[in-house]
Design an enzyme around this catalytic site. Structure first.
Site, short mmCIF file in Angstrom:
data_model
loop_
_atom_site.label_atom_id
_atom_site.label_comp_id
_atom_site.label_asym_id
_atom_site.label_seq_id
_atom_site.Cartn_x
_atom_site.Cartn_y
_atom_site.Cartn_z
N LYS A 186 0.75 -1.31 -0.04
CA LYS A 186 -0.03 -0.01 -0.09
C LYS A 186 0.82 1.04 -0.01
O LYS A 186 0.65 2.14 -0.75
CB LYS A 186 -0.98 -0.10 1.26
CG LYS A 186 -1.97 1.29 1.39
CD LYS A 186 -2.83 1.31 2.58
CE LYS A 186 -3.78 0.15 2.50
NZ LYS A 186 -4.73 0.53 3.58
N GLU B 24 10.21 -5.18 4.43
CA GLU B 24 10.39 -6.64 3.61
C GLU B 24 10.11 -6.84 2.21
O GLU B 24 10.87 -7.29 1.27
CB GLU B 24 9.67 -7.67 4.48
CG GLU B 24 9.76 -7.78 5.78
CD GLU B 24 9.13 -6.93 6.60
OE1 GLU B 24 9.08 -6.77 8.01
OE2 GLU B 24 8.80 -5.77 6.02
N GLY C 114 -5.23 -4.49 5.11
CA GLY C 114 -4.42 -5.32 4.47
C GLY C 114 -5.07 -6.88 4.59
O GLY C 114 -4.92 -7.42 3.65
N ARG C 115 -5.36 -7.34 5.61
CA ARG C 115 -5.84 -8.68 5.78
C ARG C 115 -7.17 -9.12 5.07
O ARG C 115 -7.53 -9.95 5.20
CB ARG C 115 -5.82 -9.11 7.26
CG ARG C 115 -6.64 -8.16 8.19
CD ARG C 115 -6.24 -8.44 9.42
NE ARG C 115 -6.94 -7.77 10.64
CZ ARG C 115 -6.09 -6.53 11.12
NH1 ARG C 115 -5.26 -6.08 10.40
NH2 ARG C 115 -6.94 -5.85 11.95
N GLU D 239 -4.74 -11.12 14.18
CA GLU D 239 -4.32 -9.48 13.89
C GLU D 239 -5.48 -8.67 14.09
O GLU D 239 -5.32 -7.56 14.54
CB GLU D 239 -3.63 -9.35 12.49
CG GLU D 239 -2.77 -8.14 12.29
CD GLU D 239 -2.17 -8.10 11.20
OE1 GLU D 239 -2.53 -7.80 10.16
OE2 GLU D 239 -0.68 -8.42 11.20
N HIS E 70 -2.33 -37.72 12.70
CA HIS E 70 -1.25 -38.17 12.95
C HIS E 70 -0.18 -37.47 13.48
O HIS E 70 1.10 -37.88 13.74
CB HIS E 70 -0.54 -38.96 11.68
CG HIS E 70 -1.46 -40.12 11.18
ND1 HIS E 70 -1.49 -41.36 11.43
CD2 HIS E 70 -2.45 -40.08 10.21
CE1 HIS E 70 -2.27 -42.19 10.71
NE2 HIS E 70 -3.03 -41.30 10.15
N LYS F 96 8.85 -3.55 14.19
CA LYS F 96 9.24 -2.83 13.05
C LYS F 96 10.26 -1.55 13.34
O LYS F 96 11.35 -1.36 12.79
CB LYS F 96 8.31 -2.25 11.92
CG LYS F 96 7.37 -3.34 11.33
CD LYS F 96 6.19 -2.83 10.39
CE LYS F 96 5.58 -3.83 9.72
NZ LYS F 96 4.52 -3.48 9.01
#
Length: 549
Positions: free
Chosen positions: A206, A212, A267-268, A353, A384, A512
């Site tokens: 954005k 990153e 964002g999510r 979040e 398992h 951050k």
């Protein structure tokens, strides 16, 4: 809002929980042969069965009373109509506008947002069709064969999960790749076998400043230019999904290849926006529209259905029941479908979040549990790996079990065995196995009384472990869209009950900020003393030992 734990509906639920604490689901099913029909709903091709939970009609009535007292309907209309419900960032929350297939006007600051949404969708259509058809050529005249999405968080998890889930709808001539990790290994391994002449990079950020994402993007740019040489070739191989035109231009991307979205898209919750461009390229724009349609239909159900038959509301309130009245700290997502292997990770970010908050909307510390720990794995693999703990530990772990009625690639008895396990696990968790049943089973196997006595405690399963079963006719773009919107609205409702802002994430920013301060300290060999003793020692140990730079 009134303090949550002081509400009449909350206190009534506390009393009810004390009454229900000794109730076993075996007895609930034995007493009511119609239990499944009373505690399950069908939405299009999605069957939601919540009958295997520690609840009765009275439980649902009391939970709905709580939802009414927290004005879930009122807040829902505020969200859909564009009111500023993200109070800490002073923003509306309008991911639902991105899939508003009715095209009804939605106003933000007096301006209808739908023309802008439709404009971006049309640009996505044209670009995705050009890439898919081969009309969009790389700098050497070759069509695109590989698309690499570079993003992180919602700019990665959503499109990565959806393209994986809808892999069967993709063409073999274009392969999708996703890079999010700042660890250079992921970018290296992604690019290792790609041809720069036929690779398209989608940079999703954005702000176009996310550390990153932009570190990976600049490294991808360098990798590309090592072959292309001419920077003018970037415009054939890099597109941006961003709101920051200046940074996009400085990177070298033509602004005609910047797909915008808006501050009211979190964002999510951004997979429905231009962030979904990789999906449109992967499955085609017509199917991307089907994906949006599925979410829109769940939105309409959520907006209009009465609370007591509203699927996201029911699932949310059952989660409140266990989280706040039974002390369940976690919730598991267990898909019995290989295509949904990324779904638990996607839901984990969306939920944790959003509702992992320690203060309410007004900044006051809460005195009750908020968002649970979300985790999960593919069903048959999990059986398992960790189902032992769910079955026999003292922990209460509510879980959602998700399966498809139809399998896209039937081979022999595979799908029958898969579904047999899907059905059996929730039954076993509900029923358990008592001492009489376990002893009779061992007796039939020929064990002696002494052996039975020794093994009996290990063979007993208390049962009464809650689960929701979600059985979907088939996995396609539309049903996936509905399923994802189902969980989005569940998270929203739970945030309303807890009175937290589900749409900010200030906790993400702290790490951050500290990383920015530490990064320049790693560039020389001088010892560091500005942090706590542990952090100082870790940094100094790293700097004093040989390593590649």
């Amino acid at each position: 809002m009134n303090p949550l734990t002081k509400l009449n509906s909350w206190q009534a639920l506390q009393t009810h929980q004390a009454e229900m604490s000794g109730t076993h689901m075996r007895d609930l099913f034995a007493d009511n042969p119609h239990r499944f029909h009373e505690f399950s709903y069908l939405f299009n091709d999605i069957l939601f069965d919540f009958s295997k939970n520690r609840l009765t009609k009275e439980t649902i009535r009391l939970l709905i009373n709580l939802a009414e007292e927290r004005d879930v309907k009122g807040w829902t209309e505020k969200m859909f109509s564009g009111e500023t419900i993200n109070n800490t960032e002073n923003r509306p929350v309008l991911h639902t506008a991105l899939r508003n297939r009715s095209n009804r006007p939605i106003y933000v600051k007096g301006e209808d947002v739908m023309p802008g949404v439709n404009h971006v969708l049309e640009r996505m259509r044209k670009f995705s069709e050009a890439v898919r058809s081969g009309a969009w050529k790389g700098f050497s005249g070759k069509p695109i064969t590989d698309v690499v999405n570079i993003g992180i968080g919602g700019s990665d998890l959503g499109p990565a999960m959806v393209t994986e889930a809808l892999l069967d709808y993709q063409r073999p001539n274009i392969k999708m790749h996703f890079v999010s990790n700042i660890d250079s290994t992921q970018l290296f391994e992604t690019n290792r076998y790609l041809n720069p002449e036929t690779t398209l990079f989608i940079i999703s950020s954005k702000t176009f400043t996310t550390v990153e994402t932009m570190t990976n993007a600049r490294s991808a740019r360098e990798w590309f230019l090592n072959v292309a040489k001419d920077e003018s070739a970037i415009e054939r191989h890099f597109v941006a999904i961003s709101t920051n035109a200046e940074e996009v231009r400085k990177f070298g991307i033509d602004l005609g290849l910047m797909f915008e979205f808006w501050e009211w898209v979190g964002g999510r919750y951004s997979v429905w926006s231009a962030i979904g461009l990789p999906i449109a390229i992967a499955i085609g724009f017509k199917r991307f529209e089907e994906f949006l349609q599925g979410a829109f239909e769940m939105d309409e159900h959520f907006r209009k259905a009465p609370l007591e038959i509203n699927l996201p509301v029911i699932m949310a309130m059952i989660g409140i029941w266990y989280n706040n009245f039974f002390g369940a700290d976690t919730h598991a997502i267990i898909p019995y479908d290989q295509y949904l292997k990324r779904l638990p990770s996607y839901i984990r970010q969306m939920d944790m979040e959003s509702n992992g908050k320690r203060v309410d909307r007004d900044g006051n510390p809460v005195d009750y549990a908020t968002g649970p720990i979300i985790w999960g794995e593919l069903g048959s693999n999990g059986q398992h790996a960790f189902f032992q703990l769910i079955h026999q530990s003292e922990r209460l772990i509510p879980a959602d079990y998700i399966a498809m009625h139809e399998n896209k690639h039937p081979i022999g008895e595979h799908h029958t065995i898969l579904l047999a396990n899907f059905f059996a696990q929730t039954e076993a968790l509900m029923k358990g196995k008592n001492a009489q049943e376990a002893a009779a089973e061992m007796k039939a196997e020929g064990l002696s009384d002494e052996q039975i006595a020794k093994l009996l405690p290990h063979k007993i399963f208390t049962g009464n472990k809650p689960s929701n079963s979600i059985l979907i006719q088939k996995l396609d773009p539309k049903t996936l869209g509905s399923l994802m919107a189902f969980y989005e609205h569940k998270v929203f409702v739970q945030g309303l009950i807890w009175n937290v802002n589900s749409f900010d994430q200030w906790g993400v920013e702290l790490g951050k900020q500290l990383a920015k301060a530490i990064q320049p300290e790693l560039s020389d060999n001088q010892p560091i003393h500005s942090h706590d003793s542990s952090t100082n020692s870790l940094i100094n140990y790293y700097k004093s030992h040989p390593h590649s730079r």
